[in-house]
Design a protein around this motif. Structure first.
Motif, short mmCIF file in Angstrom:
data_model
loop_
_atom_site.label_atom_id
_atom_site.label_comp_id
_atom_site.label_asym_id
_atom_site.label_seq_id
_atom_site.Cartn_x
_atom_site.Cartn_y
_atom_site.Cartn_z
N THR A 170 -32.03 -58.24 -78.92
CA THR A 170 -30.98 -57.78 -78.03
C THR A 170 -29.98 -59.02 -77.42
O THR A 170 -29.07 -58.53 -76.62
CB THR A 170 -31.76 -57.19 -76.73
OG1 THR A 170 -32.48 -58.39 -76.15
CG2 THR A 170 -32.68 -55.91 -77.42
N ASP A 171 -30.36 -59.99 -77.76
CA ASP A 171 -29.69 -61.26 -77.14
C ASP A 171 -29.42 -61.27 -75.58
O ASP A 171 -28.49 -61.40 -74.95
CB ASP A 171 -27.95 -60.95 -77.79
CG ASP A 171 -27.28 -62.58 -77.56
OD1 ASP A 171 -27.82 -63.51 -77.27
OD2 ASP A 171 -26.04 -62.63 -77.29
N ILE A 172 -30.63 -61.20 -75.18
CA ILE A 172 -30.83 -61.24 -73.70
C ILE A 172 -32.11 -62.10 -73.11
O ILE A 172 -32.98 -62.07 -73.95
CB ILE A 172 -31.03 -59.78 -73.26
CG1 ILE A 172 -29.69 -58.64 -73.23
CG2 ILE A 172 -31.36 -59.62 -71.70
CD1 ILE A 172 -30.09 -57.22 -72.88
N VAL A 173 -31.65 -62.84 -72.35
CA VAL A 173 -32.93 -63.68 -71.55
C VAL A 173 -33.65 -62.97 -70.68
O VAL A 173 -33.09 -62.27 -69.85
CB VAL A 173 -32.29 -64.91 -71.06
CG1 VAL A 173 -33.44 -65.54 -70.24
CG2 VAL A 173 -31.66 -65.93 -71.98
N LEU A 174 -34.70 -62.68 -70.85
CA LEU A 174 -35.64 -61.84 -70.18
C LEU A 174 -36.46 -62.82 -69.17
O LEU A 174 -37.27 -63.83 -69.62
CB LEU A 174 -36.80 -60.97 -70.85
CG LEU A 174 -36.26 -60.34 -72.15
CD1 LEU A 174 -37.52 -59.63 -73.06
CD2 LEU A 174 -35.08 -59.30 -71.45
N MET A 175 -36.71 -62.39 -67.86
CA MET A 175 -37.31 -63.33 -66.70
C MET A 175 -38.07 -62.46 -65.99
O MET A 175 -37.57 -61.36 -65.46
CB MET A 175 -36.04 -64.12 -66.02
CG MET A 175 -35.23 -65.20 -66.92
SD MET A 175 -36.34 -66.88 -67.11
CE MET A 175 -36.37 -67.09 -65.42
N PRO A 176 -39.06 -63.40 -65.21
CA PRO A 176 -39.74 -62.53 -64.28
C PRO A 176 -38.61 -62.67 -62.97
O PRO A 176 -37.48 -63.58 -63.05
CB PRO A 176 -40.91 -63.57 -63.76
CG PRO A 176 -41.08 -64.34 -65.17
CD PRO A 176 -39.74 -64.54 -65.62
N ASN A 177 -38.79 -61.95 -61.90
CA ASN A 177 -38.01 -62.06 -60.56
C ASN A 177 -38.18 -63.61 -60.00
O ASN A 177 -39.28 -64.13 -60.38
CB ASN A 177 -38.25 -60.89 -59.68
CG ASN A 177 -38.00 -59.63 -60.04
OD1 ASN A 177 -36.81 -59.41 -60.85
ND2 ASN A 177 -38.88 -58.72 -59.79
N LYS A 178 -37.30 -64.05 -59.46
CA LYS A 178 -37.14 -65.12 -58.78
C LYS A 178 -38.34 -65.39 -57.86
O LYS A 178 -39.23 -66.48 -57.54
CB LYS A 178 -35.87 -65.50 -58.01
CG LYS A 178 -35.76 -66.50 -57.33
CD LYS A 178 -34.33 -67.27 -57.13
CE LYS A 178 -33.63 -66.38 -56.06
NZ LYS A 178 -34.38 -66.32 -54.68
N SER A 179 -38.66 -64.05 -57.08
CA SER A 179 -39.88 -64.08 -56.38
C SER A 179 -41.12 -64.39 -56.80
O SER A 179 -42.04 -64.76 -55.91
CB SER A 179 -39.74 -62.84 -55.39
OG SER A 179 -39.79 -61.92 -56.30
N ASP A 180 -41.38 -64.32 -58.30
CA ASP A 180 -42.53 -64.41 -58.90
C ASP A 180 -42.94 -66.03 -58.93
O ASP A 180 -43.91 -66.14 -59.57
CB ASP A 180 -42.62 -63.84 -60.20
CG ASP A 180 -42.49 -62.34 -59.93
OD1 ASP A 180 -43.03 -61.62 -58.85
OD2 ASP A 180 -41.87 -61.52 -60.69
N PHE A 181 -41.68 -66.74 -58.74
CA PHE A 181 -42.00 -68.23 -59.34
C PHE A 181 -42.47 -68.60 -58.32
O PHE A 181 -42.38 -68.68 -57.01
CB PHE A 181 -40.57 -68.92 -59.66
CG PHE A 181 -40.09 -68.39 -61.14
CD1 PHE A 181 -40.39 -69.17 -62.02
CD2 PHE A 181 -39.69 -67.27 -61.23
CE1 PHE A 181 -40.10 -68.93 -63.38
CE2 PHE A 181 -39.19 -66.81 -62.61
CZ PHE A 181 -39.48 -67.76 -63.72
N ILE A 182 -43.44 -69.94 -58.34
CA ILE A 182 -44.18 -70.91 -57.63
C ILE A 182 -43.24 -71.61 -56.65
O ILE A 182 -43.14 -71.76 -55.61
CB ILE A 182 -45.13 -71.57 -58.15
CG1 ILE A 182 -46.01 -70.63 -58.92
CG2 ILE A 182 -45.87 -72.70 -57.19
CD1 ILE A 182 -47.03 -71.43 -59.89
#
Length: 295
Positions: A170-182
């Motif tokens: 799909t040519d898309i970067v998939l990421m968790p939400n920013k709030s999920d990061f430490i």
């Protein structure tokens, strides 16, 4: 810092870390891959889908699940009015049948194996009174310059996933939400790593994505992504921590090649191309601003 100095610094850093690395990967974000509070084992199969759907529907925030009794055994109580989620457990069963042998007339005992599905009601950690995640996260907001850097590319991002990855299809970067990061550093490092992968798309720099996990081409692309992410993070003013899973894997790969450092410098060259590609969009933005607003 001049670009050439940055290249040398990152190259020397990764060579040193690859040679001296010991340890395990530390994930920079809080994963919602579900596991049981008592056994610590991850849920599998259809239960992953069932629990992830519950997370989305009920806006749950923990990756820990357990039955009412399991939470009670751990010293916790379920909050009043909370709704449980059903999971399936396949219990192995063994039973025996007696069959008569038509040739001998003797009775033979055959052992058969099957599975019986049992349902359990589980509750998420965020539905439990007084339960807090074992991982402490920092509240942060991404620096405007850093956000602008990623916004000013031709790469698409989609958030809300349980993993960080680049999808070639799909040519898309998939990421968790920013709030999920430490912390902020982990967010920028992960976003930069996946963004470098995206520069290798056939319509961009056309790098080799054919390798599967365990192959040299796969390891090489991971090395490019880590080095390139180091360039991006350094440019944005962040200290980049090379991902420990890649370091462990790449160290063994380099050992096979007798620690051929030329491979690292080749990867550095590809990472530089990726970084320059991303920087070209930043220069375009500045040129547009000059044209619109003057010096």
């Amino acid at each position: 810092m001049k670009q050439q100095d940055l290249i040398e610094k990152v190259s020397n850093q990764i060579i040193e870390k690859l040679q001296n690395f010991e340890g395990k990967w530390e994930q920079p974000f809080v994963s919602l891959f579900a596991y049981n509070v008592l056994t610590k084992k991850p849920y599998r199969g259809i239960n992953i889908l069932l629990l992830n759907c519950a997370v989305v529907e009920q806006k749950l925030t923990s990756s820990v699940w357990g039955t009412f009794k399991q939470w009670k055994d751990k010293g916790y109580t379920v909050k009043k009015g909370e709704k449980s989620t059903t999971v399936l457990f396949w219990k192995p069963l063994t039973f025996k049948n007696e069959l008569e042998n038509e040739e001998t007339g003797e009775t033979e005992e055959l052992e058969n194996h099957t599975y019986m599905a049992r349902c359990y009601s589980v509750f998420n950690g965020s539905q439990i009174e007084g339960f807090t995640s074992e991982i402490e996260k920092e509240e942060f907001s991404l620096a405007p310059d850093a956000q602008t850097f990623f916004d000013n590319t031709d790469i698409s991002y989609d958030y809300g996933y349980f993993l960080a990855a680049y999808s070639h299809e799909t040519d898309i970067v998939l990421m968790p939400n920013k709030s999920d990061f430490i912390n902020e550093q982990g967010f920028v490092a992960t976003l930069a790593h996946e963004t470098i992968h995206a520069t290798g798309h056939k319509n961009r720099l056309n790098r080799d994505f054919s390798g599967r996990f365990g192959t040299q081409s796969y390891a090489f692309e991971e090395l490019v992504a880590d080095i390139g992410a180091g360039f991006v993070a350094g440019y944005l003013g962040y200290e980049y921590q090379f991902s420990k899973d890649n370091l462990a894997y790449l160290k063994s790969w380099l050992k096979v090649l007798k620690n051929d450092k030329r491979a690292i410098f080749k990867a550095c060259s590809e990472a530089q191309r990726a970084f320059d590609y991303l920087m070209s969009f930043q220069h375009q933005r500045k040129d547009r601003e000059k044209f619109l607003f003057g010096e």
